[in-house]
Design an enzyme around this catalytic site. Structure first.
Site, PDB file in Angstrom:
ATOM      1  N   SER A   1      54.566  42.767  51.507  1.00 11.04           N
ATOM      2  CA  SER A   1      54.428  41.341  51.819  1.00 11.04           C
ATOM      3  C   SER A   1      55.677  40.782  52.484  1.00 11.04           C
ATOM      4  O   SER A   1      55.591  39.948  53.392  1.00 11.04           O
ATOM      5  CB  SER A   1      54.096  40.553  50.547  1.00 11.04           C
TER       6      SER A   1
ATOM      7  N   HIS B   1      59.197  36.473  50.107  1.00 16.41           N
ATOM      8  CA  HIS B   1      58.527  36.114  51.360  1.00 16.41           C
ATOM      9  C   HIS B   1      59.467  35.345  52.292  1.00 16.41           C
ATOM     10  O   HIS B   1      59.472  35.575  53.501  1.00 16.41           O
ATOM     11  CB  HIS B   1      57.281  35.281  51.061  1.00 16.41           C
TER      12      HIS B   1
END
Length: 365
Positions: free
Chosen positions: A165, A217
């Site tokens: 991710s 992220h």
């Protein structure tokens, strides 16, 4: 995100039906890519899936399973377990985590690999993005800054994250910085391209309000922007050095011509120096095509600007930041559906690139 042991299936040791459905959809996505598939992107996906399912050997023996694989700032800084920087992107909590990450990676990776011109260029950027994402996360998690901003008592430095991710956010940030578009649709809402990534980050936080996930992220997004800015700065610096070197060469040739004879020859030397300086200045400045485009094509620009690039036209690339691509020949495929205002060129030596029409010299001969 990852925490705790890996779970595989939930019904008698079998696979989750949701995983089977998502895996089938992922296979269909790969099939729809056609014959010109992204080699590097699919190689990373195969490596991730092979490591998760034990096709490359015992996952625990390879350090790609369970707690020893995930990225923890405290484990890295306090115990020196730097191998986690390399293992955590290829460790997944379960099959759903794996297939969701790979679906996002395929979407972002195949577009960027095509635009960059091939697997080697994409693999180089991916390695830089992965490494910088991991290092940024360790630094951010160790500072506990996200927890303080969000008012949480959660110790991010003790948290363990894994999966692709962070790399997915890095690829998205790099792609949008290098190839800006008019906007992105997010849940049916049109968001300007420069804000799309951060809006996506906020949406992910609302769906999974974990400070560690936000930090991971966000580290990927920052890494993507940073790598693109660094590349752009290095390219600009290289162009300035080339112009400086050519300017010095012109002055040196002009001085040599002027000093070769004190009388009649000096006048000729001055003429030669002026002519060379003017020609070179034009080539490196206003008329960039003289550096990379054959003389038989330069007159096409001189007669009336950049010619219109139509599908099927033979073109020569020029004026690109990637110097190795300049001078390559190919055939225009048509407009790039993913980047308005750009065209896709199928190169003669294999691969395809997405470029602006003004970077193509049309071969009308």
């Amino acid at each position: 995100m990852y925490a705790g042991g890996r779970r595989r299936g939930s019904r008698g040791g079998g696979f989750d039906p949701w995983f089977l459905m998502l895996a089938y959809d992922l296979a269909r996505q790969v099939e729809r890519l056609g014959p010109d598939k992204p080699v590097a992107t699919l190689a990373v996906m195969a490596l991730s899936a092979g490591a998760h399912f034990g096709l490359l050997g015992d996952a625990r023996a390879l350090g790609l399973s369970g707690a020893p694989a995930c990225l923890s700032a405290s484990r890295v800084l306090e115990r020196g377990e730097w191998r986690r920087l390399l293992t955590s992107p290829f460790a997944f909590a379960d099959e759903i985590h794996l297939v969701v990450n790979l679906s996002s990676f395929l979407h972002k990776g195949h577009l960027l690999e095509r635009r960059l011109g091939g697997p080697r260029a994409f693999a180089t950027r991916l390695c830089a993005l992965l490494l910088l994402t991991q290092l940024l996360y360790v630094a951010v998690a160790a500072s506990e800054l996200p927890a303080r901003i969000l008012g949480s008592g959660y110790a991010i430095s003790r948290a363990c994250v894994s999966g692709l991710s962070g790399a997915n956010f890095a690829l998205a940030a790099f792609s949008r910085a290098r190839f800006p578009s008019g906007g992105v649709s997010l849940l049916g809402i049109r968001v300007p391209a420069e804000w799309a990534l951060w809006a996506e980050l906020v949406l992910v936080f609302l769906l999974n309000p974990s400070p560690a996930a936000v930090a991971y992220h966000a580290s990927g997004a920052l890494a993507g922007v940073a790598v693109e800015r660094i590349e752009r700065g290095l390219a600009d610096a290289g162009e300035r050095l080339v112009r400086l070197r050519r300017r010095m060469d012109r002055k040196r040739r002009a001085a040599a011509g002027a000093g070769s004879s004190p009388s009649g020859t000096a006048a000729g030397g001055t003429g030669t120096g002026t002519g060379t300086g003017t020609g070179t200045g034009t080539g490196t400045g206003a008329n960039w095509s003289s550096r990379f485009v054959p003389s038989s094509l330069r007159r096409r620009f001189a007669r009336g600007g950049t010619p219109r690039v139509v599908p099927g036209a033979r073109v020569v690339l020029a004026g690109l930041r990637a110097a190795r691509a300049n001078g390559k020949r190919g055939r225009a495929r048509g407009p790039d559906p993913d980047a308005p205002g750009r065209v896709i060129v199928d190169l003669d030596d294999g691969g395809a690139v997405s470029v602006l029409p003004e970077r193509c010299a049309v071969d009308l001969d």
